[in-house]
Scaffold this active site. Sequence first.
Site, PDB file in Angstrom:
ATOM      1  CE  LYS A 127      86.754   2.082  31.195  1.00 58.19           C
ATOM      2  NZ  LYS A 127      85.456   1.424  31.323  1.00 58.19           N
ATOM      3  NE  ARG A 152      77.851   7.925  28.425  1.00 56.14           N
ATOM      4  CZ  ARG A 152      78.964   7.210  28.596  1.00 56.14           C
ATOM      5  NH1 ARG A 152      79.884   7.605  29.451  1.00 56.14           N
ATOM      6  NH2 ARG A 152      79.141   6.101  27.919  1.00 56.14           N
ATOM      7  NE  ARG A 209      85.222   0.782  24.764  1.00 53.49           N
ATOM      8  CZ  ARG A 209      85.039   1.814  25.592  1.00 53.49           C
ATOM      9  NH1 ARG A 209      85.967   2.728  25.732  1.00 53.49           N
ATOM     10  NH2 ARG A 209      83.928   1.917  26.272  1.00 53.49           N
ATOM     11  NE  ARG A 267      77.943   1.871  27.348  1.00 59.60           N
ATOM     12  CZ  ARG A 267      77.512   2.652  28.358  1.00 59.60           C
ATOM     13  NH1 ARG A 267      76.228   2.942  28.464  1.00 59.60           N
ATOM     14  NH2 ARG A 267      78.353   3.124  29.230  1.00 59.60           N
ATOM     15  NE  ARG A 275      77.510   7.173  33.068  1.00 59.58           N
ATOM     16  CZ  ARG A 275      78.536   6.548  32.493  1.00 59.58           C
ATOM     17  NH1 ARG A 275      79.691   6.473  33.105  1.00 59.58           N
ATOM     18  NH2 ARG A 275      78.390   5.990  31.313  1.00 59.58           N
TER      19      ARG A 275
HETATM   20  P1  ADP Z   1      81.687   3.180  28.643  1.00 60.13           P
HETATM   21  O1  ADP Z   1      83.029   2.568  28.747  1.00 60.13           O
HETATM   22  O2  ADP Z   1      81.073   3.473  29.972  1.00 60.13           O
HETATM   23  O3  ADP Z   1      80.765   2.462  27.707  1.00 60.13           O
HETATM   24  P2  ADP Z   1      82.844   5.472  27.287  1.00 60.13           P
HETATM   25  O4  ADP Z   1      82.488   6.865  27.627  1.00 60.13           O
HETATM   26  O5  ADP Z   1      84.235   5.015  27.577  1.00 60.13           O
HETATM   27  O6  ADP Z   1      81.779   4.614  28.077  1.00 60.13           O
HETATM   28  O7  ADP Z   1      82.514   5.162  25.767  1.00 60.13           O
HETATM   29  C1  ADP Z   1      81.269   5.450  25.209  1.00 60.13           C
HETATM   30  C2  ADP Z   1      81.205   4.947  23.773  1.00 60.13           C
HETATM   31  O8  ADP Z   1      82.233   5.585  23.000  1.00 60.13           O
HETATM   32  C3  ADP Z   1      81.473   3.459  23.589  1.00 60.13           C
HETATM   33  O9  ADP Z   1      80.317   2.661  23.764  1.00 60.13           O
HETATM   34  C4  ADP Z   1      81.987   3.426  22.140  1.00 60.13           C
HETATM   35  O10 ADP Z   1      80.936   3.527  21.213  1.00 60.13           O
HETATM   36  C5  ADP Z   1      82.806   4.692  22.056  1.00 60.13           C
HETATM   37  N1  ADP Z   1      84.226   4.456  22.399  1.00 60.13           N
HETATM   38  C6  ADP Z   1      84.918   4.955  23.460  1.00 60.13           C
HETATM   39  N2  ADP Z   1      86.180   4.511  23.455  1.00 60.13           N
HETATM   40  C7  ADP Z   1      86.302   3.709  22.362  1.00 60.13           C
HETATM   41  C8  ADP Z   1      87.340   2.935  21.797  1.00 60.13           C
HETATM   42  N3  ADP Z   1      88.552   2.868  22.373  1.00 60.13           N
HETATM   43  N4  ADP Z   1      87.097   2.238  20.663  1.00 60.13           N
HETATM   44  C9  ADP Z   1      85.910   2.267  20.077  1.00 60.13           C
HETATM   45  N5  ADP Z   1      84.869   2.960  20.547  1.00 60.13           N
HETATM   46  C10 ADP Z   1      85.054   3.681  21.678  1.00 60.13           C
END
Ligand code: ADP
Length: 214
Positions: free
Chosen positions: A13, A160, A88, A171, A127
Amino acid sequence: MRIILLGPPGAGKGTQAKVLAQELGVAHISTGDILRQNVKEATQLGKEAKDFMDRGLLVPDGLMSKMLQDRFAKSDVKQGFILDGYPRNIAQAKTLEEIFRLKGLDVDLVVYLDSSDSVIIQRLSGRLVCSKCSANYHITNMPPLRQGFCDKCGGSLYQRTDDKVETIKKRLEVYKNEVSDLIKYYSEENKLHRLSADGQAEEVLKEIVVLTKQ
Ligand code: ADP
Ligand code: ZN
């Protein structure tokens, strides 16, 4: 153009959103990037979010709503946006709908980038992310020209803290619990398009671009 990208962690994404936002001249809103920036700067939000992120859990909806409202208060969203990492779950989808309603905005397109578990684990465990511009690399699939440094800005690359196999699995589990409801929610509005994201990034990008022109 207003686009929402859905899909599991590792579907690409972020990679797609960055390129698309530039091509379309719209804002890239990555909730993950905003959260990581807050963690780095040790803001109140960053302090509250860090532990959830490190455990692969969702940051509580209340914190996320506040963050989203602040982001949508900025003027650049008027040109359009690509939302990457939000919503989400259904509660977040409803929050978003409310923000849009208040601002008189609407979504043009919801792209669901799907990916298989094995591809996701392979991608995320290798990554590397730029500490300055948050560009993504991969140890073997997409290595930087100079080991440890970003091709685009020279920033140092890091892994990360949530890209450890155990946390990746968590996740994915969290994602799978919520995604079917979200897919149903957006299918009803006839805006959802599903693409396989297992292929090369350039190919996936082409398919998304086709959707933006329909
Ligand atoms: P990925 O989708 O690859 O897990 P992101 O960078 O989008 O990575 O998100 C990393 C972390 O940030 C998630 O595991 C969560 O803890 C938090 N996060 C990101 N977006 C949201 C969201 N919309 N609601 C809740 N937590 C979020
Ligand atoms: Zn960089």
